[in-house]
Design an enzyme around this catalytic site. Structure first.
Site, short mmCIF file in Angstrom:
data_model
loop_
_atom_site.label_atom_id
_atom_site.label_comp_id
_atom_site.label_asym_id
_atom_site.label_seq_id
_atom_site.Cartn_x
_atom_site.Cartn_y
_atom_site.Cartn_z
N SER A 186 39.44 33.10 42.03
CA SER A 186 40.78 33.70 41.99
C SER A 186 41.56 33.40 43.27
O SER A 186 41.05 33.61 44.37
CB SER A 186 40.69 35.22 41.85
OG SER A 186 40.13 35.55 40.62
N HIS A 195 43.56 31.48 37.59
CA HIS A 195 42.71 30.28 37.59
C HIS A 195 43.50 29.12 36.99
O HIS A 195 44.43 29.33 36.22
CB HIS A 195 41.44 30.52 36.77
CG HIS A 195 40.46 31.44 37.43
ND1 HIS A 195 39.25 31.03 37.91
CD2 HIS A 195 40.56 32.75 37.73
CE1 HIS A 195 38.62 32.06 38.45
NE2 HIS A 195 39.39 33.12 38.34
N HIS A 241 33.59 33.20 33.26
CA HIS A 241 32.82 34.36 33.73
C HIS A 241 32.04 34.95 32.56
O HIS A 241 32.52 34.97 31.43
CB HIS A 241 33.76 35.45 34.26
CG HIS A 241 34.72 35.00 35.30
ND1 HIS A 241 35.88 34.33 35.00
CD2 HIS A 241 34.70 35.13 36.64
CE1 HIS A 241 36.53 34.06 36.12
NE2 HIS A 241 35.84 34.54 37.13
N TYR A 268 31.80 37.94 31.79
CA TYR A 268 32.53 39.04 31.14
C TYR A 268 33.56 38.56 30.11
O TYR A 268 34.08 39.36 29.35
CB TYR A 268 33.20 39.95 32.18
CG TYR A 268 34.25 39.29 33.06
CD1 TYR A 268 35.49 38.89 32.56
CD2 TYR A 268 34.01 39.08 34.41
CE1 TYR A 268 36.44 38.30 33.37
CE2 TYR A 268 34.96 38.49 35.23
CZ TYR A 268 36.17 38.11 34.69
OH TYR A 268 37.11 37.51 35.50
N GLU A 269 33.83 37.26 30.07
CA GLU A 269 34.80 36.76 29.09
C GLU A 269 34.19 36.67 27.69
O GLU A 269 34.91 36.70 26.70
CB GLU A 269 35.32 35.38 29.50
CG GLU A 269 36.19 35.41 30.76
CD GLU A 269 36.57 34.01 31.21
OE1 GLU A 269 37.31 33.34 30.48
OE2 GLU A 269 36.09 33.58 32.29
N ALA A 293 36.40 35.71 44.61
CA ALA A 293 36.96 36.90 45.24
C ALA A 293 35.89 37.99 45.19
O ALA A 293 35.10 38.02 44.24
CB ALA A 293 38.21 37.35 44.50
N MET A 324 32.04 39.28 40.52
CA MET A 324 31.70 39.09 39.11
C MET A 324 31.36 37.64 38.76
O MET A 324 31.47 37.23 37.60
CB MET A 324 32.87 39.56 38.24
CG MET A 324 33.29 41.00 38.50
SD MET A 324 34.72 41.45 37.52
CE MET A 324 35.16 43.04 38.26
N SER A 325 30.99 36.83 39.77
CA SER A 325 30.72 35.42 39.46
C SER A 325 29.68 34.85 40.42
O SER A 325 28.82 35.57 40.90
CB SER A 325 32.02 34.61 39.51
OG SER A 325 32.56 34.64 40.82
N ASN A 336 39.42 43.14 48.78
CA ASN A 336 39.53 44.61 48.84
C ASN A 336 38.25 45.19 49.40
O ASN A 336 37.21 44.55 49.37
CB ASN A 336 39.78 45.19 47.43
CG ASN A 336 38.71 44.76 46.43
OD1 ASN A 336 38.76 43.67 45.88
ND2 ASN A 336 37.74 45.61 46.22
N HIS A 357 45.85 43.22 42.50
CA HIS A 357 45.60 43.34 43.94
C HIS A 357 44.71 42.17 44.40
O HIS A 357 44.96 41.57 45.45
CB HIS A 357 44.91 44.69 44.22
CG HIS A 357 44.67 44.95 45.67
ND1 HIS A 357 45.66 45.34 46.54
CD2 HIS A 357 43.54 44.86 46.42
CE1 HIS A 357 45.15 45.48 47.75
NE2 HIS A 357 43.87 45.19 47.71
N1 HPA Z 1 34.33 44.18 42.64
C1 HPA Z 1 33.98 43.15 41.84
N2 HPA Z 1 34.61 42.00 41.83
C2 HPA Z 1 35.65 41.84 42.67
C3 HPA Z 1 36.07 42.88 43.51
C4 HPA Z 1 35.36 44.11 43.50
O1 HPA Z 1 35.68 45.07 44.23
N3 HPA Z 1 37.14 42.39 44.19
C5 HPA Z 1 37.34 41.12 43.77
N4 HPA Z 1 36.43 40.77 42.84
#
Ligand code: HPA
Length: 268
Positions: free
Chosen positions: A29, A59, A81, A83-84, A111, A206-207, A230, A244
């Site tokens: 991302s 993406h 991913h 989750y897709e 990310a 998540m990857s 974050n 975000h």
């Molecule tokens: N958790 C999971 N995946 C993420 C996060 C998070 O806080 N931030 C960016 N990808």
């Protein structure tokens, strides 16, 4: 190597040229723009049968083959991913194709949320190891003994040393850390984050993990870098959302790009 991967590699070489690729780069991302700076040929995933649709906003689903800082690279502008669609091995074919194109190395980017206050939003983290908190594995169903992939030094010590040297040479802060793979797509609860942190993870995302397992299976040396978008759930008052993530990713992305370019210049 599957026949499918060999056929796709031949199709790619026919348009992008025969010279062997040295390194594959999977862009997470907010990192898609790096693909636009490669001097080479862009092929939409849609033209490569079996490649994922990469349907996540932020993406850029092209495979770009060409020169970046004097190194021939294959840049995957988007990833699939778990989750897709619930398939942990969705990146297997693209990574087989990377191997068939001659690559020895792969760098996955993503990310991630941070569990460390000394690694705030905007930081970058070089993965030293991972915890597969999802319990999933992209090699389930693989029938050969090659499925028993050792995961000691899964994050290649030499590549990591090269990335650290590149960060130092460019005066870029980069932290080493352990990444936990959480399936998503919902973000974690604060209780889950507390648990993962207690288990020894520094960041969560998540990857990356299924790709690194597949890379090791295929004999590719692997490295991975997280851009911290974050603080993980419950760690701060910061709101957590995909918007975000996309808004914050460019801060770490600029640092990653600096390190990557220096790493490649040192390779070339
Ligand atoms: N958790 C999971 N995946 C993420 C996060 C998070 O806080 N931030 C960016 N990808």
């Amino acid at each position: 190597m599957s026949k499918n991967a060999e056929a796709l590699a031949a199709q790619i070489k026919a348009v992008a040229g025969d010279a062997p690729v040295r390194l594959g780069l999977i862009l997470g991302s907010g990192l898609g723009h790096i693909a636009d700076t490669v001097d080479g040929t862009a092929i939409p995933y849609g033209d490569l049968p079996g490649f994922p649709h990469a349907g996540v906003s932020g993406h850029n689903p092209n495979l770009v083959i060409g020169d970046l800082e004097g190194v021939r690279v294959a840049v995957f502008g988007g990833r699939s991913h778990y989750y897709e669609h619930g398939k942990p091995d969705a990146m297997r074919l693209p990574l087989e194709v990377l191997r068939a194109l001659g690559a020895e190395m792969m760098i996955a980017t993503n990310a991630a949320g941070s569990m460390r206050h000394d690694m705030p939003t905007g930081s970058i983290m070089c993965l030293s190891d991972h915890i597969n908190f999802s319990g999933l594995n992209p090699l389930i169903g693989e029938p050969t003994d090659a499925r028993f992939v050792p995961m000691m030094d899964a994050y290649d010590p030499q590549m990591r040393a090269g990335l650290r040297a590149a960060a130092k040479a460019t005066d870029t802060d980069m932290t080493d850390g352990v990444y936990a793979w959480y399936s998503g797509p919902s973000f974690e609860t604060p209780a889950e984050i507390k648990a993962i942190a207690m288990l020894g993870a520094d960041a969560v995302g998540m990857s990356a993990v299924p790709e690194v397992i597949l890379a090791r299976f295929l004999g590719l040396r692997a490295a991975a870098i997280s851009t911290i978008t974050n603080m993980a759930a419950g760690m701060s008052d910061e709101a957590i959302s995909h918007n975000h993530t996309k808004a914050m990713a460019p801060i770490g992305a600029a640092k990653f790009e600096t390190v990557l370019r220096q790493f490649l210049r040192n390779l070339s």
